[in-house]
Design a protein around this motif. Structure first.
Motif, PDB file in Angstrom:
ATOM      1  N   VAL A 388       0.726  -1.249  -0.116  1.00  0.00           N
ATOM      2  CA  VAL A 388       0.254  -0.101  -0.413  1.00  0.00           C
ATOM      3  C   VAL A 388       0.750   1.240   0.054  1.00  0.00           C
ATOM      4  CG1 VAL A 388      -1.535   1.506   1.599  1.00  0.00           C
ATOM      5  CG2 VAL A 388      -1.732  -1.105   1.486  1.00  0.00           C
ATOM      6  N   SER A 389       1.216   2.228  -0.911  1.00  0.00           N
ATOM      7  CA  SER A 389       1.692   3.727  -0.691  1.00  0.00           C
ATOM      8  C   SER A 389       1.005   4.097   0.318  1.00  0.00           C
ATOM      9  CB  SER A 389       0.687   4.511  -1.844  1.00  0.00           C
ATOM     10  OG  SER A 389       2.171   5.268  -2.066  1.00  0.00           O
ATOM     11  N   PRO A 390       1.322   4.621   1.374  1.00  0.00           N
ATOM     12  CA  PRO A 390       1.468   5.559   2.407  1.00  0.00           C
ATOM     13  C   PRO A 390       0.960   7.289   2.156  1.00  0.00           C
ATOM     14  CG  PRO A 390       3.825   4.807   2.195  1.00  0.00           C
ATOM     15  CD  PRO A 390       3.095   3.929   0.696  1.00  0.00           C
ATOM     16  N   ASP A 391       2.316   7.697   0.825  1.00  0.00           N
ATOM     17  CA  ASP A 391       2.651   8.600   0.658  1.00  0.00           C
ATOM     18  C   ASP A 391       2.983   9.248  -0.474  1.00  0.00           C
ATOM     19  OD1 ASP A 391       5.165   9.686   0.653  1.00  0.00           O
ATOM     20  OD2 ASP A 391       5.520   8.963   3.070  1.00  0.00           O
ATOM     21  N   ILE A 392       3.224  10.365  -1.305  1.00  0.00           N
ATOM     22  CA  ILE A 392       3.202  10.474  -2.829  1.00  0.00           C
ATOM     23  C   ILE A 392       4.627  10.237  -2.919  1.00  0.00           C
ATOM     24  CG2 ILE A 392       4.206  12.587  -4.666  1.00  0.00           C
ATOM     25  CD1 ILE A 392       2.000  14.045  -2.984  1.00  0.00           C
ATOM     26  N   ARG A 393       5.905  10.718  -2.438  1.00  0.00           N
ATOM     27  CA  ARG A 393       6.914  10.121  -2.925  1.00  0.00           C
ATOM     28  C   ARG A 393       7.337   8.352  -2.320  1.00  0.00           C
ATOM     29  NH1 ARG A 393       6.852  14.029  -6.003  1.00  0.00           N
ATOM     30  NH2 ARG A 393       6.906  16.314  -4.577  1.00  0.00           N
ATOM     31  N   ALA A 394       7.369   7.830  -1.414  1.00  0.00           N
ATOM     32  CA  ALA A 394       7.389   6.333  -0.537  1.00  0.00           C
ATOM     33  C   ALA A 394       6.470   5.675  -2.120  1.00  0.00           C
ATOM     34  CB  ALA A 394       6.697   5.796   0.255  1.00  0.00           C
ATOM     35  N   GLY A 395       4.936   6.322  -2.113  1.00  0.00           N
ATOM     36  CA  GLY A 395       4.527   5.580  -3.210  1.00  0.00           C
ATOM     37  C   GLY A 395       5.426   5.257  -4.671  1.00  0.00           C
ATOM     38  N   VAL A 396       5.584   6.503  -5.213  1.00  0.00           N
ATOM     39  CA  VAL A 396       6.932   6.091  -6.275  1.00  0.00           C
ATOM     40  C   VAL A 396       8.152   5.483  -6.396  1.00  0.00           C
ATOM     41  CG1 VAL A 396       7.871   7.825  -7.987  1.00  0.00           C
ATOM     42  CG2 VAL A 396       5.363   8.196  -7.306  1.00  0.00           C
ATOM     43  N   SER A 397       8.584   5.920  -4.910  1.00  0.00           N
ATOM     44  CA  SER A 397       9.853   4.962  -4.921  1.00  0.00           C
ATOM     45  C   SER A 397       9.602   3.334  -4.479  1.00  0.00           C
ATOM     46  CB  SER A 397      10.318   4.560  -2.759  1.00  0.00           C
ATOM     47  OG  SER A 397      10.451   6.471  -2.810  1.00  0.00           O
ATOM     48  N   LEU A 398       8.114   2.810  -4.377  1.00  0.00           N
ATOM     49  CA  LEU A 398       7.931   1.558  -4.374  1.00  0.00           C
ATOM     50  C   LEU A 398       6.986   0.829  -5.547  1.00  0.00           C
ATOM     51  CD1 LEU A 398       5.396   0.774  -1.057  1.00  0.00           C
ATOM     52  CD2 LEU A 398       7.898   0.295  -1.179  1.00  0.00           C
ATOM     53  N   LEU A 399       6.916   2.180  -6.771  1.00  0.00           N
ATOM     54  CA  LEU A 399       6.696   1.246  -7.840  1.00  0.00           C
ATOM     55  C   LEU A 399       7.834   1.358  -8.708  1.00  0.00           C
ATOM     56  CD1 LEU A 399       5.175   1.369 -10.297  1.00  0.00           C
ATOM     57  CD2 LEU A 399       5.324   3.919 -10.420  1.00  0.00           C
ATOM     58  N   ILE A 400       8.959   1.753  -8.263  1.00  0.00           N
ATOM     59  CA  ILE A 400      10.471   1.517  -9.026  1.00  0.00           C
ATOM     60  C   ILE A 400      11.353   0.857  -8.451  1.00  0.00           C
ATOM     61  CG2 ILE A 400      12.527   2.983  -9.009  1.00  0.00           C
ATOM     62  CD1 ILE A 400      11.512   5.565  -9.143  1.00  0.00           C
ATOM     63  N   ALA A 401      10.754   0.069  -7.253  1.00  0.00           N
ATOM     64  CA  ALA A 401      11.226  -0.701  -6.475  1.00  0.00           C
ATOM     65  C   ALA A 401      10.480  -2.300  -7.305  1.00  0.00           C
ATOM     66  CB  ALA A 401      11.082  -1.080  -5.435  1.00  0.00           C
ATOM     67  N   SER A 402       8.941  -2.155  -7.555  1.00  0.00           N
ATOM     68  CA  SER A 402       8.521  -2.839  -7.879  1.00  0.00           C
ATOM     69  C   SER A 402       9.154  -3.298  -9.817  1.00  0.00           C
ATOM     70  CB  SER A 402       6.860  -2.438  -8.363  1.00  0.00           C
ATOM     71  OG  SER A 402       6.273  -2.712  -6.858  1.00  0.00           O
ATOM     72  N   LEU A 403       8.948  -2.429 -10.292  1.00  0.00           N
ATOM     73  CA  LEU A 403       9.355  -2.600 -11.670  1.00  0.00           C
ATOM     74  C   LEU A 403      11.148  -3.471 -11.804  1.00  0.00           C
ATOM     75  CD1 LEU A 403       8.762   1.176 -12.892  1.00  0.00           C
ATOM     76  CD2 LEU A 403       7.567  -0.678 -13.791  1.00  0.00           C
ATOM     77  N   SER A 404      11.894  -3.086 -10.693  1.00  0.00           N
ATOM     78  CA  SER A 404      12.509  -4.134 -11.242  1.00  0.00           C
ATOM     79  C   SER A 404      12.378  -5.242 -10.379  1.00  0.00           C
ATOM     80  CB  SER A 404      14.078  -2.906 -10.250  1.00  0.00           C
ATOM     81  OG  SER A 404      13.474  -2.705  -9.262  1.00  0.00           O
ATOM     82  N   ALA A 405      11.407  -5.430  -9.665  1.00  0.00           N
ATOM     83  CA  ALA A 405      11.607  -6.796  -9.554  1.00  0.00           C
ATOM     84  C   ALA A 405      11.656  -7.858  -9.947  1.00  0.00           C
ATOM     85  CB  ALA A 405      10.917  -6.405  -7.647  1.00  0.00           C
ATOM     86  N   GLU A 406      11.294  -9.054  -9.772  1.00  0.00           N
ATOM     87  CA  GLU A 406      10.749 -10.146 -10.139  1.00  0.00           C
ATOM     88  C   GLU A 406       9.599 -10.105  -9.680  1.00  0.00           C
ATOM     89  OE1 GLU A 406      13.479 -13.370  -9.937  1.00  0.00           O
ATOM     90  OE2 GLU A 406      15.195 -13.169 -10.770  1.00  0.00           O
ATOM     91  N   GLY A 407       9.257 -10.846 -10.678  1.00  0.00           N
ATOM     92  CA  GLY A 407       7.781 -10.583 -10.559  1.00  0.00           C
ATOM     93  C   GLY A 407       6.699  -9.465 -10.396  1.00  0.00           C
ATOM     94  N   THR A 408       5.394  -9.969  -9.505  1.00  0.00           N
ATOM     95  CA  THR A 408       4.420  -9.121 -10.190  1.00  0.00           C
ATOM     96  C   THR A 408       4.378  -8.962  -8.250  1.00  0.00           C
ATOM     97  OG1 THR A 408       3.667 -10.391 -11.960  1.00  0.00           O
ATOM     98  CG2 THR A 408       2.360  -9.020 -11.061  1.00  0.00           C
ATOM     99  N   SER A 409       3.808  -7.196  -8.989  1.00  0.00           N
ATOM    100  CA  SER A 409       3.786  -6.767  -7.557  1.00  0.00           C
ATOM    101  C   SER A 409       2.459  -6.290  -7.763  1.00  0.00           C
ATOM    102  CB  SER A 409       4.732  -5.481  -7.666  1.00  0.00           C
ATOM    103  OG  SER A 409       5.943  -5.822  -6.790  1.00  0.00           O
ATOM    104  N   ARG A 410       1.375  -5.503  -6.212  1.00  0.00           N
ATOM    105  CA  ARG A 410       0.050  -4.972  -6.677  1.00  0.00           C
ATOM    106  C   ARG A 410       0.732  -3.773  -5.732  1.00  0.00           C
ATOM    107  NH1 ARG A 410      -3.881  -8.008  -9.240  1.00  0.00           N
ATOM    108  NH2 ARG A 410      -5.291  -6.847  -8.775  1.00  0.00           N
ATOM    109  N   ILE A 411       0.602  -2.593  -6.177  1.00  0.00           N
ATOM    110  CA  ILE A 411       0.634  -1.158  -5.379  1.00  0.00           C
ATOM    111  C   ILE A 411      -0.958  -0.362  -5.340  1.00  0.00           C
ATOM    112  CG2 ILE A 411       1.321   0.868  -4.912  1.00  0.00           C
ATOM    113  CD1 ILE A 411       3.738  -0.171  -7.131  1.00  0.00           C
TER     114      ILE A 411
END
Length: 438
Positions: A388-411
């Motif tokens: 779950v995205s807690p705020d604007i900047r953390a949300g985009v940070s998690l999105l960047i992490a997900s784009l680099s990760a193996e597998g599928t993420s849901r934010i």
């Protein structure tokens, strides 16, 4: 545009991206520039306005106040605050809208300057720690305003006799400085603001107001001198590109090993941002006003001259912006080496690291302000998870992490990301990202 907490991004990670991306207009500049239109009855045209939730909500609030708003193109609006109705400040509808938006605090300075009265509820925004408003109100008081804060969370300010004064700010708050500047430009006499914020966004505001007829000296320094004038006229203003988006795209390129060109960056206004990412080992080339990031298989974190572990800390401009520390932390998880990330200004901004740890990152959260990141050097990929995205900047940070990760993420709770990043999923798909909005 989505606003439901159940809406989410589904991200298939592990893909290299490639192409060009242009940053949106600066969110943090927009919130003060838009409110400055209240200082004149003449037309003000503003270019490069980002189509993001916080900005669009603020434009809606201005319209409710009686500002005539005309959208000329996708990113250009014309405003005319000729028939402002301050009685709207008493309505429940206005107060509910203002309560949802941190940027609503920026209407105070212009309303006090032009109408001598303002009322606003405690504004909303990111829950990233204590974000006090004392600087704004202490400054207004120095200019002769009187305010009342009631138990229902309402601020009421009377300022029918604003006069210039010497003001030593208790902190170099960007929004506080901007609000006091806008209140002082029409006050009688000379105002001196010491320990003023000197961010490019404040410099932009001062240039805009001077074009409107204000007399502001010292923009870019921490000592501002304002000679009050009787009237401000219209102008045309173009906002800077968003430096936080630019930093986010630099981090995205590094994490995904992608070749990306960031267009029209106003590199001269980025301060420490390129330097900090270069110290994380990210290669970049400045091509005119574009930043080119080549595809890198790995990147190595620098050390201090004596060999000690690098520390990246935030601070008021010209130090490193706190809005990019979340990106720095994510980028460091896949670097070679170790870095201490020290978030000095907000005590709740690092709490999102538990999601990164769940993805496989090696992070020690020392306390609410410091995190020690041991880079994996891309030898062990992060893995996709639900979060779950807690705020604007953390949300985009998690999105960047997900784009680099193996597998599928849901934010989930992606309305937080929409508050600060314009059509981010569309723009990332144009680079080859596998991202869908559900």
């Amino acid at each position: 545009m989505t606003n439901a907490k159940t809406d989410c991004f589904v991200v298939e990670g592990g893909h290299q991206l490639k192409g060009e991306i242009t940053p949106q207009g600066a969110k943090n500049e927009a919130l003060q520039i838009l409110c400055a239109v209240l200082l004149t009855e003449e037309k003000v045209t503003i270019h490069n306005i980002p189509a993001i939730r916080d900005v669009l909500k603020l434009i809606e609030v201005l319209g409710d106040l009686g500002v005539e708003v005309n959208q000329i193109s996708e990113d250009t609006y014309e405003f005319q605050a000729k028939n402002v109705n301050i009685d709207i400040l008493q309505t429940e509808e206005y107060q509910n809208k203002a309560r949802q938006l941190r940027g609503s605090i920026m209407v105070l300075g212009p309303l006090l300057a032009r109408y001598g009265y303002a009322k606003i509820p405690m504004p909303g925004g990111d829950k990233i720690g204590r974000r006090r408003l004392d600087t704004h109100f202490l400054g207004f008081e120095k200019l002769g305003a009187k305010f009342e804060y009631t138990k229902d969370g309402m601020f009421t300010i009377d300022a029918h006799d604003l006069h210039g004064s010497y003001i030593l700010l208790d902190e170099p708050s960007v929004t506080g400085t901007a609000n006091i500047i806008m209140a002082a430009v029409l006050a009688k006499g000379k105002t001196t603001i010491y320990n003023a914020a000197c961010e490019p966004y404040i410099q932009q505001l001062c240039r805009m107001l001077n074009r409107m007829g204000a007399n502001i000296q010292g923009a870019g320094s921490n000592l501002l001198t304002i000679e009050g004038v009787e009237y401000l006229g219209g102008t045309t203003h173009t906002m800077l590109p968003d430096m936080i988006e630019i930093g986010s795209f630099i981090g995205l390129a590094a994490m995904t090993g992608s070749e990306i060109t960031i267009k029209n960056c106003r590199i001269d206004q980025l301060g420490q941002i390129p330097t900090v990412f270069q110290r994380l080992g990210i290669q970049m080339e400045f091509r005119d006003d574009d930043i080119y990031i080549p595809a890198q298989e790995s990147y190595k974190i620098d050390r201090f001259i004596d060999g000690s572990i690098l520390t990246v800390a935030d601070g008021p401009w010209p130090l490193f912006t706190p809005d990019l520390l979340s990106i720095v932390l994510v980028v460091a998880t896949q670097a070679k080496g170790t870095v201490l990330v020290h978030q000095k200004m907000f005590e709740s901004r690092l709490f999102f690291v538990d999601k990164l740890i769940d993805m496989g990152a090696q992070i020690i959260l020392c306390d609410p302000h410091r995190a020690n990141v041991i880079g994996l050097n891309k030898e062990v990929a992060l893995k996709g998870i639900q979060m779950v995205s807690p705020d604007i900047r953390a949300g985009v940070s998690l999105l960047i992490a997900s784009l680099s990760a193996e597998g599928t993420s849901r934010i989930y709770n992606i309305n937080q990301i929409d508050r600060g990043y314009q059509k981010i999923d569309d723009r990332l798909r144009a680079l080859g990202a596998k991202i869908t909005r559900e």
